[in-house]
Design an enzyme around this catalytic site. Structure first.
Site, mmCIF file in Angstrom:
data_model
loop_
_atom_site.group_PDB
_atom_site.id
_atom_site.type_symbol
_atom_site.label_atom_id
_atom_site.label_comp_id
_atom_site.label_asym_id
_atom_site.label_seq_id
_atom_site.Cartn_x
_atom_site.Cartn_y
_atom_site.Cartn_z
ATOM 1 C CE1 TYR A 79 -0.426 8.879 8.460
ATOM 2 C CE2 TYR A 79 0.624 6.580 7.981
ATOM 3 C CZ TYR A 79 0.502 7.917 7.884
ATOM 4 O OH TYR A 79 1.381 8.521 6.851
ATOM 5 N N PRO A 120 0.873 -1.264 -0.002
ATOM 6 C CG PRO A 120 0.072 -1.118 2.022
ATOM 7 C CD PRO A 120 0.906 -2.175 1.264
ATOM 8 C CB THR A 123 0.028 7.822 -0.120
ATOM 9 O OG1 THR A 123 -0.415 7.330 1.538
ATOM 10 C CG2 THR A 123 -0.356 9.320 -0.273
ATOM 11 N NE ARG A 139 1.781 -0.450 6.447
ATOM 12 C CZ ARG A 139 2.680 -0.750 5.471
ATOM 13 N NH1 ARG A 139 2.809 -1.800 4.894
ATOM 14 N NH2 ARG A 139 3.728 0.095 5.532
#
Length: 378
Positions: free
Chosen positions: A185, A24, A26, A232
């Site tokens: 995050y 993954p 961005t 994750r």
């Protein structure tokens, strides 16, 4: 003899043809206001599905207040679901499998991109580094802000937003979802004590700091079943000013709870490098200690891994799959190039976070005569 890296593996309820996954990443190719993926996002994922493996999307917002970085896609509106449906349809036509990574950025957001709202977190601890924001209409790095502490009632709302986002992803045709609990995050901000200073049901002890990810996985599992969920983690990562006083004990506990409660999760995804230091931790045996606690499938995320290193990771059972980022950006047929030991296209780092096709869908496939024994890419 064929290397194990190029052999099939079962993930959840399905089988992929090899063990090289798209990590993954961005890429900023969604509409800034609506967070709807642009039409050429379909082409990007379709290209990388051509070798019939596992793709994991860029981090995708669970709500309009969850992540408003410029160009970040969402999965909370019907229009977003429709747009993503075209992506999954084309990926499946190429016999690929695709999971959507879903996230809330927490304190890494900036009020200038949240319509003036203060970013939120587990505790009022700000980032050391700057964050993306805007001054009037000009984008750039801004000083990070002290986040607002989430109330327990608000945490329960966010858990529900993760559930709705996961259901929307399945409606859009995704094979599963990956919950983003890594890289500093929001969920990571609850797990690790370098940020979490709470004294309520979501802070203090390891058990309480692990409540949020376990609640999210549990609620999504009620709707989708365990086998459509990945999660994750970055246990030793320092990106976004993250740290923990005892990460081995922390993640050993968390992985053991996942073993007990959700043993047939599709996978755990370990990000084993520091984005801010461009430094890999794979030779650090700490990651192997906690990896051995988890008894299910494991994906190891490596940013700049060679073909030989990927082969070694799989052969040594450090992971069941290797997720690769940069080289998969510049080589849409990366699994085939690895299989046939072919040269790779160089990646253009200046286009990582731009908004158009350049550096996104214009990297060439390798051209050569068809070989008898190779991974079939269209």
């Amino acid at each position: 003899m064929m290397e194990k890296l190029f052999t099939p593996v079962i993930i959840g309820d399905f089988t992929v043809e090899h063990r090289i996954a798209l990590a993954p990443m961005t890429r900023c190719r969604a509409d800034h206001k609506t967070q709807i993926p642009k039409e050429f996002v379909t082409e990007y994922y379709t290209q990388r599905a051509s070798c019939q493996g596992l793709l994991i999307t860029e981090a995708t917002s669970i709500h309009e207040d969850a992540a408003r970085n410029v160009g970040t896609p969402g999965i909370y509106s019907e229009e977003q679901v429709v747009s993503w449906s075209e992506v999954t349809k084309r990926v499946h036509q190429n016999r690929g499998k695709i999971f959507m990574q879903i996230w809330h950025t927490g304190r890494t957001a900036h009020s200038s991109l949240l319509d003036g709202k203060q970013p939120v977190s587990s505790s009022a601890v700000k980032l050391f580094n700057s964050v993306l924001g805007k001054d009037k209409e000009a984008l750039g790095r801004r000083k990070s802000e002290v986040p607002r502490v989430l109330r327990e009632s608000e945490i329960r709302v966010i858990v529900n937003q993760f559930v709705i986002a996961a259901e929307n992803a399945i409606r859009a045709g995704f094979d599963g979802v990956e919950v983003h609990a890594a890289n500093g995050y929001l969920i990571d901000q609850f797990i690790r004590d370098g940020v979490n200073q709470r004294t309520d049901n979501y802070g203090g002890s390891i058990e309480k700091r692990c409540k949020l990810p376990l609640d999210i996985i549990g609620r999504i599992a009620e709707k989708l079943g365990n086998k459509r969920i990945g999660i994750r983690f970055s246990p030793f990562g320092t990106f976004n000013s993250m740290s923990d006083s005892d990460p081995i004990t922390l993640f050993s506990y968390l992985f053991q709870k996942l073993n007990e409660l959700y043993p047939d999760l599709a996978y755990i995804h370990l990000a084993d490098f520091n984005l801010d230091q461009d430094q890999h931790n794979l030779d650090d045996n700490r990651i192997e200690i906690i990896r051995k606690v988890w008894q299910g499938r494991c994906i190891m995320n490596l940013d700049r891994v060679t073909r030989q290193k990927a082969i070694e990771i799989i052969n040594e059972n450090k992971a069941d799959l290797v997720a690769i980022g940069r080289d998969f950006i510049s080589n849409p047929d990366l699994p085939k190039r690895f299989f046939d030991n072919l040269p790779l296209n160089e990646v253009d780092t200046t286009t990582f976070y731009t908004f158009g096709r350049k550096g996104y869908t214009d990297y060439p496939f390798y051209e050569y005569p068809k070989l008898e024994d190779t991974i079939e890419c269209k």
